[in-house]
Design a protein around this motif. Structure first.
Motif, PDB file in Angstrom:
ATOM      1  N   ARG A  47      -0.220   0.786   1.350  1.00 39.05           N
ATOM      2  CA  ARG A  47       0.630  -0.553   1.025  1.00 39.05           C
ATOM      3  C   ARG A  47       1.556   0.043  -0.161  1.00 39.05           C
ATOM      4  NH1 ARG A  47       1.173  -6.208   2.280  1.00 39.05           N
ATOM      5  NH2 ARG A  47      -0.218  -5.820   4.036  1.00 39.05           N
ATOM      6  N   ASP A  48       2.824  -0.510  -0.232  1.00 38.60           N
ATOM      7  CA  ASP A  48       3.628  -0.255  -1.356  1.00 38.60           C
ATOM      8  C   ASP A  48       3.494  -1.122  -2.266  1.00 38.60           C
ATOM      9  OD1 ASP A  48       5.975   1.081  -2.694  1.00 38.60           O
ATOM     10  OD2 ASP A  48       7.063  -0.633  -2.215  1.00 38.60           O
ATOM     11  N   GLY A  49       3.212  -1.128  -3.668  1.00 37.34           N
ATOM     12  CA  GLY A  49       2.994  -2.264  -4.447  1.00 37.34           C
ATOM     13  C   GLY A  49       1.451  -2.970  -4.350  1.00 37.34           C
ATOM     14  N   GLY A  50       0.493  -2.556  -3.431  1.00 35.43           N
ATOM     15  CA  GLY A  50      -0.515  -3.322  -3.238  1.00 35.43           C
ATOM     16  C   GLY A  50      -1.482  -2.206  -3.241  1.00 35.43           C
ATOM     17  N   PRO A  51      -2.902  -2.894  -2.765  1.00 33.18           N
ATOM     18  CA  PRO A  51      -4.158  -1.919  -2.782  1.00 33.18           C
ATOM     19  C   PRO A  51      -4.531  -1.673  -1.235  1.00 33.18           C
ATOM     20  CG  PRO A  51      -4.768  -4.033  -2.841  1.00 33.18           C
ATOM     21  CD  PRO A  51      -3.277  -4.240  -3.173  1.00 33.18           C
ATOM     22  N   GLY A  52      -3.922  -2.119  -0.353  1.00 33.61           N
ATOM     23  CA  GLY A  52      -4.290  -2.068   1.149  1.00 33.61           C
ATOM     24  C   GLY A  52      -4.030  -0.544   1.700  1.00 33.61           C
ATOM     25  N   TYR A  53      -4.768  -0.046   2.783  1.00 33.49           N
ATOM     26  CA  TYR A  53      -4.594   1.155   3.311  1.00 33.49           C
ATOM     27  C   TYR A  53      -4.428   0.689   4.803  1.00 33.49           C
ATOM     28  CZ  TYR A  53      -5.714   3.524  -0.805  1.00 33.49           C
ATOM     29  OH  TYR A  53      -5.594   4.219  -2.258  1.00 33.49           O
ATOM     30  N   LEU A  54      -3.336   1.161   5.270  1.00 34.90           N
ATOM     31  CA  LEU A  54      -3.329   0.947   7.043  1.00 34.90           C
ATOM     32  C   LEU A  54      -3.341   2.089   7.713  1.00 34.90           C
ATOM     33  CD1 LEU A  54      -1.837  -1.029   9.089  1.00 34.90           C
ATOM     34  CD2 LEU A  54       0.583   0.017   8.389  1.00 34.90           C
TER      35      LEU A  54
END
Length: 224
Positions: A47-54
């Motif tokens: 995720r751009d600008g965040g900690p998540g992984y998709l």
């Protein structure tokens, strides 16, 4: 190979086990699914600008999630898998069927090669779907595709998922995230049709930008 359905899932690991999370995802979680019938490929994103992984899994159809092989995967997770799924945050999981695609002839593989994914989700009620889909197909997407860096747009009907109640998912494959600031996108967001839709109480999308992360993995047995 592009599928007729996708499984769209995001997770955020704690920093204390993030390295192990990536090892698990790359070497256990995805590979075991790539051995299941109907799983064609999987691409990971950050995720751009965040900690998540998709992760976006390409499925021959959503029937891939109802095979005996996948039933075993879901019901008999390893101890490591149970730990990860019990301890990650920001978990999302949506299954969606394809209802439309727009692409540039020179980039038919953009779904597999584009460095940026822009995901848009809406909770469209049944009585608004016909107009929402027509707006996308006839006006909004064609205007976006005028941008040179807007390589492909795939539209989906969400058939199940959590934690949201989304009914429509659109995946935009971009050469660069600067496309989001392009004159073409500005024009696509400033039409009379869109302004009419924006007055509907349900016209509130969820928007997220992701950057490709890790090499794509391809299934061994892609067909059902």
């Amino acid at each position: 190979m592009r599928g007729d359905a996708v499984l769209f899932s995001e997770m955020t690991p704690d920093a204390s086990f993030e390295a192990d999370f990536h090892d698990w995802y790359d070497n256990e979680h995805i590979p075991i699914r790539m051995d299941a019938p109907g799983f064609r490929s999987a691409q990971r994103y950050k995720r751009d600008g965040g900690p998540g992984y998709l992760a976006v899994y390409e499925l021959a159809s959503d029937e891939a999630l109802r095979t005996p092989s996948y039933d075993v995967i879901k019901k008999q997770p390893s101890t490591r898998t149970r730990f990860m799924l019990d301890n990650v945050t920001g978990f999302t999981r949506y299954t969606a069927r394809s209802i439309g695609i727009a692409e540039k002839a020179e980039h038919p593989d953009a779904f597999a090669t584009a460095p940026v994914l822009y995901a848009v989700s809406f909770t469209v009620p049944k009585d608004g779907m016909a107009e929402f889909d027509a707006w996308n197909e006839e006006e909004h997407v064609p205007l976006l595709m005028r941008c040179g860096d807007w390589l492909q747009v795939r539209r989906f009907e969400v058939i199940s998922g959590e934690p949201g109640t989304y009914t429509r998912l659109t995946l935009h494959y971009l050469r660069d995230k600067s496309a989001l600031e392009s004159p073409e996108r500005a024009a696509a967001r400033d039409t009379d049709w869109r302004k009419r839709l924006a007055k509907r109480s349900w016209f509130k999308g969820d928007y997220a930008v992701f950057e490709a992360f890790r090499p794509r993995q391809v299934g061994r047995f892609p067909e059902l």
